[in-house]
Design a protein around this motif. Structure first.
Motif, PDB file in Angstrom:
ATOM      1  N   MET A 393      -2.225 -13.895 -12.011  1.00  0.00           N
ATOM      2  CA  MET A 393      -3.296 -13.949 -13.524  1.00  0.00           C
ATOM      3  C   MET A 393      -4.404 -13.427 -12.257  1.00  0.00           C
ATOM      4  O   MET A 393      -5.220 -11.904 -12.939  1.00  0.00           O
ATOM      5  N   HIS A 394      -5.104 -13.872 -11.693  1.00  0.00           N
ATOM      6  CA  HIS A 394      -5.871 -12.667 -10.400  1.00  0.00           C
ATOM      7  C   HIS A 394      -5.587 -11.318  -9.940  1.00  0.00           C
ATOM      8  O   HIS A 394      -6.411 -10.630 -10.096  1.00  0.00           O
ATOM      9  N   THR A 410      -3.539 -24.004 -17.562  1.00  0.00           N
ATOM     10  CA  THR A 410      -4.283 -22.635 -16.550  1.00  0.00           C
ATOM     11  C   THR A 410      -3.263 -20.928 -17.855  1.00  0.00           C
ATOM     12  O   THR A 410      -4.313 -20.327 -17.573  1.00  0.00           O
ATOM     13  N   VAL A 411      -2.241 -21.345 -18.287  1.00  0.00           N
ATOM     14  CA  VAL A 411      -2.090 -20.110 -18.851  1.00  0.00           C
ATOM     15  C   VAL A 411      -2.413 -20.358 -20.466  1.00  0.00           C
ATOM     16  O   VAL A 411      -2.184 -21.081 -21.152  1.00  0.00           O
ATOM     17  N   GLY A 421      -5.695 -14.592 -24.767  1.00  0.00           N
ATOM     18  CA  GLY A 421      -4.607 -14.730 -24.063  1.00  0.00           C
ATOM     19  C   GLY A 421      -4.150 -14.420 -22.561  1.00  0.00           C
ATOM     20  O   GLY A 421      -5.173 -13.251 -22.330  1.00  0.00           O
ATOM     21  N   THR A 422      -3.658 -14.697 -21.376  1.00  0.00           N
ATOM     22  CA  THR A 422      -4.018 -14.695 -20.463  1.00  0.00           C
ATOM     23  C   THR A 422      -2.102 -14.386 -20.093  1.00  0.00           C
ATOM     24  O   THR A 422      -1.829 -14.234 -19.058  1.00  0.00           O
ATOM     25  N   GLY A 423      -1.838 -14.826 -21.171  1.00  0.00           N
ATOM     26  CA  GLY A 423       0.156 -14.510 -20.700  1.00  0.00           C
ATOM     27  C   GLY A 423       0.974 -14.929 -21.476  1.00  0.00           C
ATOM     28  O   GLY A 423       0.790 -14.574 -23.030  1.00  0.00           O
ATOM     29  N   ALA A 459      -6.782 -12.080 -17.581  1.00  0.00           N
ATOM     30  CA  ALA A 459      -6.274 -12.951 -16.884  1.00  0.00           C
ATOM     31  C   ALA A 459      -7.335 -12.537 -15.446  1.00  0.00           C
ATOM     32  O   ALA A 459      -7.945 -13.151 -14.329  1.00  0.00           O
ATOM     33  N   MET A 460      -7.768 -11.337 -15.330  1.00  0.00           N
ATOM     34  CA  MET A 460      -8.191 -10.792 -13.565  1.00  0.00           C
ATOM     35  C   MET A 460      -9.731 -11.431 -14.074  1.00  0.00           C
ATOM     36  O   MET A 460     -10.115 -11.523 -13.115  1.00  0.00           O
ATOM     37  N   ALA A 461     -10.382 -11.701 -15.261  1.00  0.00           N
ATOM     38  CA  ALA A 461     -11.934 -12.821 -15.316  1.00  0.00           C
ATOM     39  C   ALA A 461     -11.395 -13.671 -15.365  1.00  0.00           C
ATOM     40  O   ALA A 461     -12.260 -14.237 -15.196  1.00  0.00           O
TER      41      ALA A 461
END
Length: 484
Positions: A393-394, A410-411, A421-423, A459-461
């Motif tokens: 994600m990072h 975490t996702v 969403g992040t994934g 995701a990067m945030a």
């Protein structure tokens, strides 16, 4: 008020030695706790790789002995400071300076009984008695027991408070009961009364859970899962008894080491602004290096993992046909079960340019996979926390995970209506659901690029650093009355 002292006791820690995620935690968390005003130190065994690589910087502290099997066995203690954290190393060539793996030997019980005894005697030798001793995984599970049972008349030891962290309940350190007296110096009544008994032997993991003042594990969901028979590994009843003292705190990553803006292993560094442009350049570089067909627009999914059933690699095996048929490339870095390795070699041979398998581990390549791929697949059967999804994600690489343990915590799964969403995720441990999640990621990537880019930004945030989790660990320590 004097600085509060915390001693981390573990079998491995970065930057010195690593075989799994435990080393990442023990290498990163103390640095963050230090920032919160705690005096945190770490003690680990001196393995052969450390002796060879770090010999020059290690400073001799003292020499003493501990009793193992009724014989006085010498201990040499060395030390070094890394990023303001003091590390101690317990040296015994016979026990620890071996070729190959860190553990998995016939005499593991004796080796880690020696290590734990050496740590407790270290406190006496240095006149250093921490307020909290924070022990990690089975290798250190007998420390709370020995502190409370073997030093009944020594307030220096009895005043230490114990936090015990379970990183993976599947590895428990189960050994013969004969070790109790000979190696650990503990009374056989602890076996008879059931405190340390597991089947017909003893369990280091169970003992840590029973005797520690606080028990933590590496994600809130895993803390709930291990209370059930499905995930409890035959210790669920013991954990249910300690449920009031059990807390799940999710791991973080070292964002100085894992940072796409500064990562020296990447051909092209990037941040949230230029992620889409430079990710494609990294993708082309990875494709070229690994012999994949060079195409900056094709979806690439990565796996950096142990090739085991726990990690869900048998699902990947089962559904390889459906994965290969899709419009994507697959990169696998890892080693493990021989049948999975052989299977992946065969898949690569039949799908050159589309599937690549790098058997083993390569740190630089791992960084490049995280940076170059679009998706990162983690179909774990169980996952106490998982670090790979945090790294991916990072790096703006969207994880595709099974909803278990730390992966669930975490996702955040893609919501096509709110664009949150992040994934991507799937609930049940089966191949069809895994393939469905991969196909949903592909559909979003190719058909909804605007949404996909928003997920990458999300995701990067996400804060995946240790900062928040370190505060949670300090809260655990702060619950001790004597600490306040």
């Amino acid at each position: 008020m004097s600085e509060k002292k915390v001693l981390f006791v573990a079998a491995e820690a970065l930057p010195y030695i690593k075989s799994g995620g435990l080393a990442d935690v023990v290498g990163s968390l103390p640095k963050e706790l230090l920032k919160l005003g705690l005096d945190v130190r770490v003690v680990i065994p001196l393995y052969k790789k450390i002796a060879e690589k770090n010999h020059e910087e290690l400073e001799f502290v003292c020499e003493y002995s501990v009793n193992i099997n009724y014989v006085e066995v010498p201990v040499r203690l060395l030390t070094s400071v890394y990023e303001d954290v003091r590390y101690y190393f317990v040296e015994h060539q016979g026990y620890f300076e071996r070729e190959g793996a860190l553990y998995g030997y016939q005499d593991d019980g004796e080796r880690f009984a020696y290590f734990q005894k050496a740590v407790l005697e270290m406190c006496n030798q240095l006149d250093y008695f921490p307020n909290v001793m924070h022990s990690h995984d089975w290798h250190t599970g007998m420390i709370p027991v020995m502190c409370k049972e073997n030093f009944l008349h020594d307030p220096r030891y009895l005043n230490i408070r114990h936090v015990y962290t379970i990183h993976n309940l599947a590895y428990q350190g189960n050994f013969s009961k004969d070790m109790l007296d000979g190696c650990l110096g503990l009374s056989m009544h602890l076996y008879d009364n059931g405190n340390v008994r597991f089947d017909t032997g003893i369990s280091f993991m169970k003992s840590g859970i029973v005797y520690a003042d606080k028990v933590t594990t590496v994600s809130p969901t895993y803390a709930q899962e291990i209370l059930t028979s499905e995930y409890g590994e035959h210790l669920e009843h013991v954990l249910q008894m300690r449920a009031q003292s059990l807390r799940g705190i999710v791991n973080g990553i070292d964002v100085d080491v894992w940072n796409p803006k500064t990562d020296a292993t990447l051909p092209h560094n990037y941040n949230k602004v230029n992620v889409f442009k430079n990710k494609k350049l990294n993708k082309l570089a990875l494709q070229k290096a690994l012999g994949l067909q060079e195409d900056p627009d094709v979806y690439v999914v990565g796996l950096v993992t142990r090739l085991t059933g726990q990690k869900g690699l048998n699902l990947v095996q089962q559904e390889m046909g459906a994965l290969i048929a899709a419009n994507m490339q697959i990169v696998v870095l890892g080693s493990g079960d021989a049948d999975i390795e052989n299977d992946f070699r065969a898949v690569e041979a039949g799908n050159k340019g589309k599937f690549v398998f790098y058997c083993g581990y390569n740190e630089d390549l791992a960084h490049q996979i995280y940076a170059a791929c679009d998706g990162f697949l983690m179909p774990s059967k169980f996952e106490p926390c998982g670090i790979s999804q945090l790294i991916s994600m990072h790096y703006g690489t969207l994880p595709i995970v099974r909803e278990t343990g730390g992966l669930k915590d975490t996702v955040i799964p893609y919501n096509q209506y709110t664009k949150e969403g992040t994934g991507f995720s799937f609930a049940n441990f089966n191949g069809w659901e895994m393939v469905d999640a991969v196909y949903r990621a592909l559909e979003c990537y190719y058909d909804n690029p605007k949404d996909y880019k928003q997920l990458v930004r999300n995701a990067m945030a996400t804060d995946v650093s240790w900062e928040h989790s370190a505060k949670e660990y300090k809260e655990v320590y702060d619950e001790f009355e004597e600490w306040k």
